[in-house]
Design an enzyme around this catalytic site. Structure first.
Site, PDB file in Angstrom:
ATOM      1  N   ALA A 131      -3.642   1.269  -1.834  1.00 24.92           N
ATOM      2  CA  ALA A 131      -4.111   1.838  -3.099  1.00 24.92           C
ATOM      3  C   ALA A 131      -3.005   2.641  -3.781  1.00 24.92           C
ATOM      4  O   ALA A 131      -2.780   2.516  -4.991  1.00 24.92           O
ATOM      5  CB  ALA A 131      -5.342   2.718  -2.857  1.00 24.92           C
ATOM      6  N   TYR A 132      -2.314   3.461  -2.996  1.00 25.11           N
ATOM      7  CA  TYR A 132      -1.209   4.245  -3.542  1.00 25.11           C
ATOM      8  C   TYR A 132      -0.105   3.329  -4.072  1.00 25.11           C
ATOM      9  O   TYR A 132       0.392   3.516  -5.195  1.00 25.11           O
ATOM     10  CB  TYR A 132      -0.655   5.173  -2.461  1.00 25.11           C
ATOM     11  CG  TYR A 132       0.506   6.027  -2.909  1.00 25.11           C
ATOM     12  CD1 TYR A 132       0.299   7.143  -3.717  1.00 25.11           C
ATOM     13  CD2 TYR A 132       1.812   5.726  -2.536  1.00 25.11           C
ATOM     14  CE1 TYR A 132       1.357   7.935  -4.130  1.00 25.11           C
ATOM     15  CE2 TYR A 132       2.876   6.510  -2.936  1.00 25.11           C
ATOM     16  CZ  TYR A 132       2.637   7.606  -3.742  1.00 25.11           C
ATOM     17  OH  TYR A 132       3.694   8.382  -4.163  1.00 25.11           O
ATOM     18  N   SER A 133       0.277   2.331  -3.283  1.00 26.57           N
ATOM     19  CA  SER A 133       1.346   1.418  -3.694  1.00 26.57           C
ATOM     20  C   SER A 133       0.972   0.692  -4.977  1.00 26.57           C
ATOM     21  O   SER A 133       1.790   0.571  -5.899  1.00 26.57           O
ATOM     22  CB  SER A 133       1.629   0.407  -2.577  1.00 26.57           C
ATOM     23  OG  SER A 133       2.058   1.049  -1.391  1.00 26.57           O
ATOM     24  N   SER A 135      -1.161   1.634  -7.260  1.00 26.55           N
ATOM     25  CA  SER A 135      -1.227   2.561  -8.395  1.00 26.55           C
ATOM     26  C   SER A 135       0.164   2.885  -8.927  1.00 26.55           C
ATOM     27  O   SER A 135       0.362   3.011 -10.138  1.00 26.55           O
ATOM     28  CB  SER A 135      -1.962   3.845  -7.991  1.00 26.55           C
ATOM     29  OG  SER A 135      -1.171   4.673  -7.140  1.00 26.55           O
TER      30      SER A 135
END
Length: 225
Positions: A131-133, A135
């Site tokens: 999810a972080y990557s 985003s």
């Protein structure tokens, strides 16, 4: 000439706090935004509140979008839609909200600098940080798009893609994940917030005049493209 005004989101700690301190040394009047412990407490996911902030503080010449969250440290197949929405609400829509709120004034005045904090994760994709990557990949695409849209306005929009940096955000990262992404750095160490802040200050200055929609790596040699 009056001092330029800068707004730094996520400015209470980590890269945001380091950037705010560095910009103040350059003589800018800096206002920090964060959920707590900043000049103004605000949630960047709330555009309506951001517009009230804009009315309160007046014109902004420099915008540094550093507010962000890591989100779930687990395999993609174990994540939930709610976790994905939370990460994208803060990391992507929070950035969109500040752009929509503060950049029009920059365009009207014919000068502005925007720096969006992306990540090497947005280029490489870190395992167990999907999810972080994703985003941060979105922040990179967003920066490239608006950089082109505003290319003749006098407002320059660039992104920074750090590798892992010694910040409170990474205190919440699982040790095995942190060890993996640190092992990818040829310099053999993690970065320091003040090193990133120097690049932020450069991109917020008049020294930069022919760069927009670009992504600047600060990765200790990790970046391969």
């Amino acid at each position: 000439m009056p001092a330029r005004a800068a707004l730094v989101t996520g400015g209470a700690r980590g890269l945001g706090a380091a950037a705010a301190e560095r910009l103040r040394r350059d003589g800018l009047e800096v206002t920090t935004l964060d959920l707590a412990d900043a000049d103004i407490s605000v949630d960047v996911t709330d555009e309506k509140v951001l517009r009230h902030v804009a009315d309160r503080i007046g014109p902004v010449d420099v915008l540094v979008n550093s507010a962000g969250i890591v989100g779930p440290n687990k395999p993609l197949l174990e994540t939930t839609p709610e976790q994905w929405r939370q990460v994208f609400d803060v990391n992507v829509l929070g950035t969109v909200n500040t752009l929509r709120t503060f950049v029009p004034g920059m365009c009207e005045r014919g000068w502005g600098r925007v720096v969006n904090l992306a990540s090497m994760a947005g280029k490489d994709g870190n395992p167990n940080l999907a999810a972080y990557s994703a985003s941060k990949a979105a922040v990179i695409g967003l920066t490239k798009s608006i950089g082109k849209e505003l290319a003749t306005s006098g407002v320059l929009v660039n992104a920074i893609a750090p590798a892992v940096i010694a910040t409170p955000m990474n205190e919440d990262t699982a040790p095995e994940v942190l060890a993996h992404i640190t092992s990818l750095i040829p310099m053999g160490r993690i970065g320091r917030p003040e090193e990133v802040a120097e690049l932020v200050a450069f991109l917020c200055s008049d020294q930069v005049s022919f760069s927009t929609g670009a992504v600047y790596d600060i990765s200790g040699g990790r970046a391969t493209y």
